[in-house]
Design a protein around this motif. Structure first.
Motif, PDB file in Angstrom:
ATOM      1  N   ASP A  49       0.992  -1.198  -0.078  1.00 20.53           N
ATOM      2  CA  ASP A  49      -0.058  -0.077  -0.111  1.00 20.53           C
ATOM      3  C   ASP A  49       0.781   1.378  -0.072  1.00 20.53           C
ATOM      4  OD1 ASP A  49      -2.187  -1.320   0.005  1.00 20.53           O
ATOM      5  OD2 ASP A  49      -2.545  -1.290   2.390  1.00 20.53           O
ATOM      6  N   THR A  50       1.943   1.261   0.316  1.00 20.10           N
ATOM      7  CA  THR A  50       2.971   2.420   0.214  1.00 20.10           C
ATOM      8  C   THR A  50       4.174   2.045  -0.612  1.00 20.10           C
ATOM      9  OG1 THR A  50       4.279   1.574   2.097  1.00 20.10           O
ATOM     10  CG2 THR A  50       2.070   3.075   2.696  1.00 20.10           C
ATOM     11  N   ILE A  51       4.842   3.304  -0.773  1.00 21.50           N
ATOM     12  CA  ILE A  51       6.003   3.199  -1.675  1.00 21.50           C
ATOM     13  C   ILE A  51       7.350   2.756  -0.852  1.00 21.50           C
ATOM     14  CG2 ILE A  51       5.490   4.947  -3.387  1.00 21.50           C
ATOM     15  CD1 ILE A  51       7.029   6.959  -1.825  1.00 21.50           C
ATOM     16  N   THR A  52       8.011   2.039  -1.628  1.00 21.05           N
ATOM     17  CA  THR A  52       9.544   1.583  -0.853  1.00 21.05           C
ATOM     18  C   THR A  52      10.495   1.936  -1.824  1.00 21.05           C
ATOM     19  OG1 THR A  52       9.056  -0.763  -1.848  1.00 21.05           O
ATOM     20  CG2 THR A  52       8.293  -0.216   0.231  1.00 21.05           C
ATOM     21  N   GLU A  53      11.687   1.427  -1.560  1.00 15.06           N
ATOM     22  CA  GLU A  53      12.845   1.479  -2.531  1.00 15.06           C
ATOM     23  C   GLU A  53      12.623   0.556  -3.789  1.00 15.06           C
ATOM     24  OE1 GLU A  53      17.305   1.681  -3.493  1.00 15.06           O
ATOM     25  OE2 GLU A  53      16.364   2.641  -1.792  1.00 15.06           O
ATOM     26  N   ALA A  54      11.832  -0.559  -3.763  1.00 16.88           N
ATOM     27  CA  ALA A  54      11.401  -1.179  -4.981  1.00 16.88           C
ATOM     28  C   ALA A  54      10.676  -0.257  -6.001  1.00 16.88           C
ATOM     29  CB  ALA A  54      10.722  -2.596  -4.221  1.00 16.88           C
TER      30      ALA A  54
END
Length: 343
Positions: free
Chosen positions: A217-222
């Protein structure tokens, strides 16, 4: 040299040179390079997707006050990137005309590629590391004391095992996959690369069909790592690198996902389309001997509605988006989405 550095044996696949300076800047200083506000300078180029990761992560985490950023021009010769965007052709903090000078300050016999992003020690004007993959993870894990309030957790500990697998596949099959297509040394090598790339893109589209971001549901480094390739896909990789089964804008799930990120503060505001095109079409003379830079594509479609909100979640979860771009680090309005296509 750029991070496009590598080699192609006649008739074979493109092999990326991944031999970087692996020093790390750490919170406890055990590496010999302690986290210290104002000590380091991040050197990037807008054109480079690997450097683009660092500009995005720095902005998302609010590390602008912790270390400054120098920006090289979009083209370079066989020696290195140059600071030709600065008024006198020198980086105003380091005093270097070429990034190569920082590498030679570290090792006068430095034998490998001069790449961005690079973290440079300002007192000695010598490079600390150009290990782009570890660098951004360290921004998340070693510089936490200097993150802005509301900064996202881009490398959450409970997701790291799965994230590492996803990011490795994104790197080998997509980030590097477009280069494998573009620099293929034979028809057979290109055909293999093309199949691998689009197999991975189909896998990503399936993964993102029912989740807003790669890890949920949220942004990550990926997401940062995938975005920098997708942002360059139609402008460069589709034509220049022959990745032409479809344009990104013809892949519904990935196109909506990419626009969702582009319209999120910290992502699209780091993209300079004219510099991206100028880099690839001018520097890669073996692929484009005439160095003619195409006028298109129109980038206004990056600002069209994406509809990904329907999947729930939000880019920053319980956190907040970053504030305005720091003074002097703005991408000119005419170079972003919907701006001029001239180069």
């Amino acid at each position: 040299m750029s991070n496009d550095k590598g080699y192609v044996e006649p008739g074979q696949d493109f092999q990326r040179d991944t031999n970087y300076i692996e020093d790390r800047i750490t919170a406890d200083g055990s590496s010999g390079w302690p986290v210290e506000v104002g000590r380091y300078r991040l050197v990037v180029a807008r054109a480079c997707p690997w450097a683009n990761r660092a500009t995005i992560v720095r902005r998302l985490l609010g590390l602008e006050h912790a270390f400054s950023m120098g920006i090289c021009g979009p083209t370079h010769d066989e020696r290195s990137w140059t600071f030709d965007l600065d008024p006198d052709g020198r980086d105003p903090v380091l005093g270097h005309e070429r990034l190569q000078e920082a590498f030679l300050a570290r090792d006068p016999q430095y034998p490998r590629g001069i790449t961005v992003p690079a973290m440079v020690d300002v007192p000695t004007r010598a490079v600390v590391t150009n290990d782009f993959a570890q660098m951004t993870l360290d921004f998340s894990t070693q510089w936490t004391a200097h993150h802005r309030a509301g900064a996202p957790e881009l490398y959450p500990e409970h997701l790291r095992a799965e994230m590492d697998e996803v990011m490795q596949r994104v790197f080998t099959e997509v980030n590097n996959g477009v280069y494998r297509c573009g620099f293929a040394g034979s028809q057979r090598a290109y055909d293999r690369a093309y199949t691998r790339l689009f197999t991975a893109l189909d896998w990503l589209a399936e993964r993102l069909a029912d989740r807003r971001f790669l890890m949920g549901d949220t942004i990550t480094e990926a997401d940062v790592r995938l975005f920098t390739t997708l942002a360059r896909f139609d402008a460069v990789y589709h034509g220049h690198f022959k990745c032409n089964r479809q344009k990104l804008s013809e892949m519904p799930v990935l196109w909506a996902y990419a626009r969702d990120l582009f319209q999120t503060p910290g992502f699209g505001d780091t993209i300079d389309f004219p510099q991206v095109k100028r880099h690839y079409y001018v520097v890669h003379r073996d692929v484009n001997p005439t160095q003619v830079v195409p006028q298109g594509p129109d980038t206004a479609n990056w600002l069209t509605p994406h509809g990904r909100e329907e999947l729930g979640g939000s880019p920053f979860g319980d956190g907040t988006p970053p504030g305005p771009v720091a003074d002097g680090e703005e991408v000119p309005a005419e170079h972003g989405a919907g701006g001029s296509v001239s180069v």
